[in-house]
Design an enzyme around this catalytic site. Structure first.
Site, PDB file in Angstrom:
ATOM      1  N   SER A  51       0.865  -1.182   0.000  1.00 44.18           N
ATOM      2  CA  SER A  51       0.000   0.000   0.000  1.00 44.18           C
ATOM      3  C   SER A  51       0.897   1.225   0.000  1.00 44.18           C
ATOM      4  O   SER A  51       2.061   1.156   0.427  1.00 44.18           O
ATOM      5  CB  SER A  51      -0.865   0.018   1.267  1.00 44.18           C
ATOM      6  N   TYR A  55      -1.808  -0.893  10.252  1.00 44.60           N
ATOM      7  CA  TYR A  55      -1.857  -1.070   8.797  1.00 44.60           C
ATOM      8  C   TYR A  55      -0.544  -0.604   8.158  1.00 44.60           C
ATOM      9  O   TYR A  55       0.045  -1.316   7.337  1.00 44.60           O
ATOM     10  CB  TYR A  55      -3.046  -0.287   8.232  1.00 44.60           C
TER      11      TYR A  55
END
Ligand code: NAI
Length: 254
Positions: free
Chosen positions: A139, A152
């Site tokens: 990401s 995350y």
């Protein structure tokens, strides 16, 4: 991709689904490894209906026995493994204080340990074939982040580093490993994050996020799948250990 066999984790929805379809349309046999049974079976039935080769493996990538089963099922069904797309992921907000240990462990477990586990069982099969191509979906949060995404961002930063480490470890054996870092892509994951931010007006949140992108809109799963398809294909034969953003320009500025 004719004669190639691909595993796509989290392959039943979103970016994984678009990647599964792109690979299948290009002629690959695809194993959809996902914990969502109905979505995986629906996708496989759809691909088979137009003559593609597809199978589902209902599994949780964070569990060692399931990761082993993903590789074994693929070899049992299609005879080997050429391509692995480690895409399964979950995303929940929180800083270190507001993130309970259970959520921390779940996020690292799926997003990072899942990449390690599935790769660990797939790489011996690629070695048997004499080559392989892996793409790990990280990401933009693995490269840059913003407040409130500690677990995350940590998991995705780990995926970026793990991708480089794997590339170096297996380059001499003809197994290439690259990493893709999507920005804001319109999937159920992004939509559920928008609902967490404003349960009453998630569409307004998505509209604001779209306007914040330098390119002026959200990305589509197909735009990420196109990059993955290139990276696992023959035209990327000299590319390994690289990290690519597909983010509408978001990572270019601050
Ligand atoms: P999604 O939520 O639309 O699809 C994820 C798929 O993974 C689902 O089919 C789900 O059932 C499956 N999955 C989740 N946990 C699993 C597990 N433990 N084992 C097996 N399957 C599991 O998500 P999306 O947006 O397509 O995300 C795919 C990847 O892209 C994720 O790794 C995510 O972190 C990453 N990503 C997504 C971005 C976005 O804006 N949508 C941005 C940056 C990265």
């Amino acid at each position: 991709m004719q004669e190639k066999v691909a595993i796509i984790t989290g392959g039943a929805q979103g970016i994984g689904r678009a990647t599964t379809l792109a690979l299948a349309r290009d002629g690959a046999a695809v194993l959809v490894a996902d914990r969502d049974e109905s979505a995986a079976h629906d996708l496989v039935a759809g691909i088979r209906s137009w003559g593609g080769h597809a199978a589902a493996c209902i599994a949780d990538v964070s569990l060692e026995a399931d990761a082993a089963r993903i590789a074994a099922d693929c070899v049992g069904t299609f005879g080997g493994i050429d391509i692995l797309v480690n895409n399964a992921g979950i995303q929940r907000p929180g800083n270190v204080e507001s993130t309970p240990l259970e959520l921390w462990n779940a996020t690292i477990g799926v997003n990072l340990t899942g990449v390690y586990l599935v790769s660990r069982f797939v790489i011996p099969e690629m070695r048997r074939r004499g080559s392989g191509a892996i793409v790990n979906v990280a990401s933009l949060h693995g490269l840059l982040t913003e407040p409130g995404w500690s677990a995350y961002a940590a998991s995705k930063g780990g995926v970026v580093s793990l991708s480089r480490a794997m590339a170096l470890d297996y380059a001499a054996e003809g197994i290439r490993v690259n990493c893709v870092c999507p920005g804001a892509i319109d999937t159920s994951l992004l939509r559920s994050t928008a609902s967490l931010e404003d349960a009453q007006h998630p569409e307004a949140v998505l509209k604001r996020w779209a306007a914040e992108q330098p390119i002026g809109r959200l990305g589509t799963p197909e735009e990420v799948a196109a990059l993955i398809l290139f990276l696992v294909g023959p035209q990327a034969s000299f590319i390994t250990g690289s990290v690519y953003s597909v983010d509408g320009g978001l990572g270019a500025g601050f």
